[in-house]
Design a protein around this motif. Structure first.
Motif, PDB file in Angstrom:
ATOM      1  N   VAL A   1      -7.563   2.988 -19.047  1.00 52.69           N
ATOM      2  CA  VAL A   1      -6.326   2.238 -19.248  1.00 52.69           C
ATOM      3  C   VAL A   1      -6.469   0.905 -18.536  1.00 52.69           C
ATOM      4  O   VAL A   1      -6.788   0.868 -17.346  1.00 52.69           O
ATOM      5  N   GLU A   2      -6.274  -0.199 -19.259  1.00 51.21           N
ATOM      6  CA  GLU A   2      -6.253  -1.520 -18.643  1.00 51.21           C
ATOM      7  C   GLU A   2      -4.855  -1.766 -18.096  1.00 51.21           C
ATOM      8  O   GLU A   2      -3.864  -1.490 -18.772  1.00 51.21           O
ATOM      9  N   ALA A   3      -4.793  -2.260 -16.852  1.00 50.98           N
ATOM     10  CA  ALA A   3      -3.493  -2.437 -16.212  1.00 50.98           C
ATOM     11  C   ALA A   3      -3.441  -3.762 -15.462  1.00 50.98           C
ATOM     12  O   ALA A   3      -4.465  -4.287 -15.040  1.00 50.98           O
ATOM     13  N   ILE A   4      -2.226  -4.281 -15.298  1.00 50.71           N
ATOM     14  CA  ILE A   4      -2.000  -5.477 -14.494  1.00 50.71           C
ATOM     15  C   ILE A   4      -0.851  -5.183 -13.530  1.00 50.71           C
ATOM     16  O   ILE A   4      -0.060  -4.270 -13.764  1.00 50.71           O
ATOM     17  N   GLY A   5      -0.789  -5.948 -12.462  1.00 50.90           N
ATOM     18  CA  GLY A   5       0.293  -5.742 -11.514  1.00 50.90           C
ATOM     19  C   GLY A   5       0.161  -6.652 -10.320  1.00 50.90           C
ATOM     20  O   GLY A   5      -0.420  -7.738 -10.413  1.00 50.90           O
ATOM     21  N   THR A   6       0.686  -6.195  -9.196  1.00 49.31           N
ATOM     22  CA  THR A   6       0.674  -7.009  -7.984  1.00 49.31           C
ATOM     23  C   THR A   6       0.243  -6.187  -6.780  1.00 49.31           C
ATOM     24  O   THR A   6       0.431  -4.971  -6.732  1.00 49.31           O
ATOM     25  N   LEU A   7      -0.331  -6.899  -5.819  1.00 52.88           N
ATOM     26  CA  LEU A   7      -0.652  -6.349  -4.509  1.00 52.88           C
ATOM     27  C   LEU A   7       0.126  -7.183  -3.510  1.00 52.88           C
ATOM     28  O   LEU A   7      -0.072  -8.396  -3.415  1.00 52.88           O
ATOM     29  N   SER A   8       1.051  -6.546  -2.799  1.00 51.24           N
ATOM     30  CA  SER A   8       1.833  -7.286  -1.811  1.00 51.24           C
ATOM     31  C   SER A   8       1.395  -6.869  -0.416  1.00 51.24           C
ATOM     32  O   SER A   8       0.983  -5.735  -0.200  1.00 51.24           O
ATOM     33  N   GLY A   9       1.457  -7.810   0.514  1.00 53.22           N
ATOM     34  CA  GLY A   9       1.063  -7.530   1.894  1.00 53.22           C
ATOM     35  C   GLY A   9      -0.373  -7.099   2.043  1.00 53.22           C
ATOM     36  O   GLY A   9      -0.650  -6.113   2.713  1.00 53.22           O
ATOM     37  N   PRO A  10      -1.346  -7.804   1.400  1.00 50.05           N
ATOM     38  CA  PRO A  10      -2.728  -7.336   1.424  1.00 50.05           C
ATOM     39  C   PRO A  10      -3.332  -7.226   2.820  1.00 50.05           C
ATOM     40  O   PRO A  10      -4.203  -6.413   3.036  1.00 50.05           O
ATOM     41  N   GLY A  11      -2.861  -7.988   3.778  1.00 52.23           N
ATOM     42  CA  GLY A  11      -3.429  -7.926   5.116  1.00 52.23           C
ATOM     43  C   GLY A  11      -2.901  -6.771   5.946  1.00 52.23           C
ATOM     44  O   GLY A  11      -3.407  -6.487   7.022  1.00 52.23           O
ATOM     45  N   THR A  12      -1.892  -6.051   5.442  1.00 56.45           N
ATOM     46  CA  THR A  12      -1.267  -4.986   6.221  1.00 56.45           C
ATOM     47  C   THR A  12      -1.421  -3.621   5.568  1.00 56.45           C
ATOM     48  O   THR A  12      -0.631  -2.720   5.825  1.00 56.45           O
ATOM     49  N   GLY A  13      -2.406  -3.448   4.738  1.00 56.02           N
ATOM     50  CA  GLY A  13      -2.557  -2.194   4.012  1.00 56.02           C
ATOM     51  C   GLY A  13      -2.013  -2.309   2.614  1.00 56.02           C
ATOM     52  O   GLY A  13      -2.482  -1.683   1.699  1.00 56.02           O
ATOM     53  N   GLY A  14      -1.004  -3.129   2.454  1.00 59.71           N
ATOM     54  CA  GLY A  14      -0.473  -3.519   1.157  1.00 59.71           C
ATOM     55  C   GLY A  14       0.103  -2.411   0.298  1.00 59.71           C
ATOM     56  O   GLY A  14      -0.041  -1.230   0.568  1.00 59.71           O
TER      57      GLY A  14
END
Length: 153
Positions: free
Chosen positions: A98-111
């Motif tokens: 499955v191809e998916a898109i989205g977001t990663l928030s707070g990458p420096g804190t485990g996110g």
């Protein structure tokens, strides 16, 4: 005769949309590179790979039960600024991709990673916070949904 009023797009919205489209274009790889990326073990400096194990499955039509489902996740991330990154990934589960898109928030804190994808009459949603994961498949036929609960590393 009356005319419908013209609605002019706001410049801020157009600029934001143009920025998102430019970022998405930068993340999208040419077809040859995508094929090479899927077979290459190194996803590159903006790439990520995870293995997810789901031990519980909950269907809307039945109670939750134990399961043993494993998924592979590989993708790329790119910055949107201020602790938010756009993510593009392939989720492989039970011989399906499955191809998916989205977001990663707070990458420096485990996110927290949110992805969505799918085609036709199915939609797939994956949420990973630290290592806890929830993967839900929604099928229009029925309709029915199943949520898998587990972890991703």
């Amino acid at each position: 005769m009356t005319h419908a009023p013209e609605i002019a797009p706001r410049p801020q919205r157009l600029a934001a949309l143009a920025g998102l489209l430019a970022l998405w274009a930068a993340l999208a790889l040419p077809a040859a590179a995508q094929t090479a990326e899927r077979t290459a073990p190194d996803p590159g400096p903006n790439g990520f790979e995870m293995r997810c194990h789901f031990a519980t499955a909950c269907s809307e039509a039945a109670p939750c039960e134990a399961t043993d489902v494993t998924a592979a996740l590989s993708g790329r991330i790119g910055g949107l600024g201020a602790g938010l990154q756009l993510a593009r990934a392939d989720l492989s589960l039970a011989g399906r991709r499955v191809e998916a898109i989205g977001t990663l928030s707070g990458p420096g804190t485990g996110g927290t990673l949110f992805l969505q994808g799918g085609a036709g009459t199915e939609r797939h949603y994956l949420a990973i916070a630290r290592s806890a994961a929830r993967y839900t498949v929604h099928a229009a036929e029925g309709p029915v949904s199943t949520t898998y609960i587990g972890t991703c590393e």
